[in-house]
Design a protein around this motif. Structure first.
Motif, PDB file in Angstrom:
ATOM      1  N   SER A 307       0.844  -1.191   0.000  1.00 40.32           N
ATOM      2  CA  SER A 307       0.000   0.000   0.000  1.00 40.32           C
ATOM      3  C   SER A 307       0.878   1.238   0.000  1.00 40.32           C
ATOM      4  N   GLY A 308       0.384   2.297  -0.663  1.00 41.19           N
ATOM      5  CA  GLY A 308       1.196   3.497  -0.724  1.00 41.19           C
ATOM      6  C   GLY A 308       0.430   4.721  -1.166  1.00 41.19           C
ATOM      7  N   SER A 309       0.970   5.866  -0.805  1.00 40.12           N
ATOM      8  CA  SER A 309       0.482   7.177  -1.226  1.00 40.12           C
ATOM      9  C   SER A 309       1.712   7.991  -1.604  1.00 40.12           C
ATOM     10  N   PHE A 310       1.815   8.416  -2.869  1.00 38.21           N
ATOM     11  CA  PHE A 310       3.064   9.002  -3.361  1.00 38.21           C
ATOM     12  C   PHE A 310       3.484  10.229  -2.562  1.00 38.21           C
ATOM     13  N   TYR A 311       2.561  11.109  -2.292  1.00 43.91           N
ATOM     14  CA  TYR A 311       2.894  12.304  -1.520  1.00 43.91           C
ATOM     15  C   TYR A 311       2.632  12.125  -0.017  1.00 43.91           C
ATOM     16  N   GLY A 312       2.189  10.961   0.379  1.00 39.14           N
ATOM     17  CA  GLY A 312       1.923  10.694   1.785  1.00 39.14           C
ATOM     18  C   GLY A 312       3.049   9.913   2.429  1.00 39.14           C
ATOM     19  N   ASP A 313       2.820   9.482   3.667  1.00 42.09           N
ATOM     20  CA  ASP A 313       3.844   8.738   4.409  1.00 42.09           C
ATOM     21  C   ASP A 313       3.803   7.241   4.112  1.00 42.09           C
ATOM     22  N   GLU A 314       2.634   6.723   3.759  1.00 43.22           N
ATOM     23  CA  GLU A 314       2.499   5.274   3.609  1.00 43.22           C
ATOM     24  C   GLU A 314       3.130   4.802   2.307  1.00 43.22           C
ATOM     25  N   TRP A 315       4.019   3.839   2.430  1.00 42.54           N
ATOM     26  CA  TRP A 315       4.708   3.210   1.283  1.00 42.54           C
ATOM     27  C   TRP A 315       5.297   1.925   1.842  1.00 42.54           C
ATOM     28  N   LYS A 316       4.420   0.938   2.078  1.00 38.46           N
ATOM     29  CA  LYS A 316       4.842  -0.183   2.905  1.00 38.46           C
ATOM     30  C   LYS A 316       4.264  -1.501   2.400  1.00 38.46           C
ATOM     31  N   THR A 317       4.746  -2.578   3.003  1.00 39.91           N
ATOM     32  CA  THR A 317       4.285  -3.930   2.727  1.00 39.91           C
ATOM     33  C   THR A 317       3.920  -4.609   4.044  1.00 39.91           C
ATOM     34  N   GLU A 318       2.782  -5.281   4.056  1.00 43.02           N
ATOM     35  CA  GLU A 318       2.363  -6.085   5.208  1.00 43.02           C
ATOM     36  C   GLU A 318       2.300  -7.533   4.757  1.00 43.02           C
ATOM     37  N   LEU A 319       2.911  -8.423   5.532  1.00 41.66           N
ATOM     38  CA  LEU A 319       2.999  -9.824   5.146  1.00 41.66           C
ATOM     39  C   LEU A 319       2.376 -10.723   6.202  1.00 41.66           C
ATOM     40  N   ASN A 320       1.584 -11.681   5.750  1.00 42.67           N
ATOM     41  CA  ASN A 320       1.124 -12.775   6.606  1.00 42.67           C
ATOM     42  C   ASN A 320       2.052 -13.958   6.360  1.00 42.67           C
ATOM     43  N   LEU A 321       2.707 -14.412   7.410  1.00 42.36           N
ATOM     44  CA  LEU A 321       3.759 -15.417   7.288  1.00 42.36           C
ATOM     45  C   LEU A 321       3.486 -16.598   8.202  1.00 42.36           C
ATOM     46  N   ARG A 322       4.113 -17.723   7.870  1.00 40.96           N
ATOM     47  CA  ARG A 322       4.137 -18.850   8.801  1.00 40.96           C
ATOM     48  C   ARG A 322       5.461 -19.585   8.652  1.00 40.96           C
ATOM     49  N   GLU A 323       5.908 -20.079   9.766  1.00 40.42           N
ATOM     50  CA  GLU A 323       7.196 -20.766   9.778  1.00 40.42           C
ATOM     51  C   GLU A 323       7.138 -22.015   8.906  1.00 40.42           C
ATOM     52  N   ILE A 324       8.267 -22.319   8.292  1.00 36.86           N
ATOM     53  CA  ILE A 324       8.328 -23.451   7.376  1.00 36.86           C
ATOM     54  C   ILE A 324       9.704 -24.092   7.476  1.00 36.86           C
ATOM     55  N   VAL A 325       9.739 -25.402   7.303  1.00 35.46           N
ATOM     56  CA  VAL A 325      11.006 -26.127   7.294  1.00 35.46           C
ATOM     57  C   VAL A 325      11.424 -26.304   5.842  1.00 35.46           C
ATOM     58  N   LEU A 326      12.567 -25.746   5.495  1.00 36.66           N
ATOM     59  CA  LEU A 326      13.051 -25.845   4.120  1.00 36.66           C
ATOM     60  C   LEU A 326      13.622 -27.224   3.840  1.00 36.66           C
ATOM     61  N   ASP A 327      13.459 -27.649   2.596  1.00 38.32           N
ATOM     62  CA  ASP A 327      14.163 -28.835   2.129  1.00 38.32           C
ATOM     63  C   ASP A 327      15.662 -28.614   2.338  1.00 38.32           C
ATOM     64  N   GLU A 328      16.384 -29.679   2.698  1.00 41.41           N
ATOM     65  CA  GLU A 328      17.810 -29.541   3.026  1.00 41.41           C
ATOM     66  C   GLU A 328      18.591 -28.900   1.886  1.00 41.41           C
ATOM     67  N   ARG A 329      18.269 -29.281   0.640  1.00 36.84           N
ATOM     68  CA  ARG A 329      18.979 -28.691  -0.500  1.00 36.84           C
ATOM     69  C   ARG A 329      18.664 -27.207  -0.624  1.00 36.84           C
ATOM     70  N   ASP A 330      17.403 -26.833  -0.383  1.00 40.21           N
ATOM     71  CA  ASP A 330      17.017 -25.425  -0.459  1.00 40.21           C
ATOM     72  C   ASP A 330      17.651 -24.625   0.668  1.00 40.21           C
ATOM     73  N   ASN A 331      17.777 -25.236   1.829  1.00 45.49           N
ATOM     74  CA  ASN A 331      18.362 -24.544   2.984  1.00 45.49           C
ATOM     75  C   ASN A 331      19.804 -24.140   2.691  1.00 45.49           C
ATOM     76  N   LYS A 332      20.527 -24.996   1.985  1.00 46.30           N
ATOM     77  CA  LYS A 332      21.917 -24.696   1.642  1.00 46.30           C
ATOM     78  C   LYS A 332      22.000 -23.590   0.596  1.00 46.30           C
TER      79      LYS A 332
END
Length: 339
Positions: A307-332
């Motif tokens: 969300s953002g407003s060019f002449y305003g203060d807001e210019w940001k990202t909000e994320l909904n996240l959850r922890e995940i275990v990476l595949d061993e190859r991906d982790n490397k």
């Protein structure tokens, strides 16, 4: 990149037919337009629903861009960093111009993948032994979308062959579901990953030094299973200009509420919400690495809101996240990048 050097907002917007450029708006022009945007993305099969507001356009320009199925490409970012990066693509499904505070506001709603899901039909027949990835490539070509697939996907083999005639999105749902995959359209690309899996894109680090705002917030709200529905249009009828503008604002508010519901729909129990300076390159299904006092972990992006407003203060990202275990190859391989 230190957050103290990220000050000046920048944007690039193209609105026109198909692959054509059409009208171009940029923060680099002598007097940039004020713009506001609300970009909501989930990793599900429904089109991502976005909003763009352009202030004080001429009536000719507003009429020229306010055409259903015109394509909108919105890029945004910071002058001192990478410049404007692609944040959203979609076709216009609603365009309303109202008079506010002595000027005009043209509010555009555009949906990512809406036209492709609506129009693409498929007629295919595959012999026995064909793997599902061949069908996915044909479907992407028929929908005129670039196919982006994660590595090492468990593609089902059609032991008795496979034939289908009908909407391409229905075939996608069946083929991906049978193979334990999930699909979505992100920025005009067909994204296919393992169900609850992640894309092969390199993780972005979210930390205080890279632009994280505040601390991660733990969420313990069950996911909303209510299906997304099209917001009802405001009742039409004769009346004064003020009444007409009021109806338009009411309809715009309903659409805003629909975007909010879509963002909350993927909020997972025992997940995390993180706010950051604008990260337009982050999409649902990506991996980020959160580095904070409360937690340090790789996490999957379930939903993202720019969300953002060019002449305003807001210019940001909000994320909904959850922890995940990476595949061993991906982790490397995940040498996470900082912004």
């Amino acid at each position: 990149m230190q957050t103290g050097t990220l000050f000046r907002h920048c944007y690039e917007i193209d609105i026109g037919e198909g692959g054509g450029r059409g009208k171009h708006f940029t923060s680099w022009q002598e007097t940039p337009l004020q713009i506001e945007f609300d970009i909501v993305k989930n990793a599900d099969e429904e089109p991502n629903r976005h909003m763009l507001r352009l202030f004080n356009l001429t009536s000719e320009t507003a009429d020229a861009i306010s055409i259903m199925d015109n394509v909108v490409r919105l890029s945004a970012g910071y002058v001192e960093h990478t410049g404007a990066m692609l944040a959203a693509v979609g076709v216009i499904t609603s365009a309303i111009t109202t008079v506010q505070d002595g000027g005009t506001v043209t509010e555009i709603e555009f949906l990512d993948g809406y036209q492709e899901m609506r129009d693409a039909a498929l007629s295919v027949a595959y012999p026995k032994g064909t793997k599902a990835d061949a069908a996915l490539r044909d479907i992407a070509q028929k929908m005129n979308l670039k196919l982006v697939m994660a590595d090492r996907l468990p593609f089902r083999e059609f032991l008795h062959g496979y034939s289908y005639y009908g909407a391409a999105r229905v075939a996608l749902r069946k083929i991906c579901g049978d193979s334990g995959l999930e699909w979505s359209i992100q920025n005009g690309e067909l994204q296919v990953i393992k169900s609850n899996g992640y894309t092969p894109r390199r993780a972005v680090v979210l930390s205080a030094s890279s632009g994280m705002i505040g601390s991660p917030t733990r969420t313990r709200i069950a996911a909303k299973e209510k299906a997304m529905t099209e917001p009802k249009s405001a009742a039409k009828g004769k009346g004064t200009q003020a009444e007409t503008d009021a109806r338009k604002r009411q309809e715009a508010e309903r659409r805003k509420q629909a975007r909010q519901e879509k963002f909350l729909k993927k909020q997972k129990k025992d997940g995390w919400v993180v706010e950051s300076l604008l990260l337009p390159q982050v999409n649902p299904g990506d991996i980020v690495k959160v580095e904070a006092r409360k937690i340090t972990a790789f996490m999957r992006v379930d939903a993202v809101r720019h969300s953002g407003s060019f002449y305003g203060d807001e210019w940001k990202t909000e994320l909904n996240l959850r922890e995940i275990v990476l595949d061993e190859r991906d982790n490397k391989q995940q040498g996470a990048t900082r912004r």
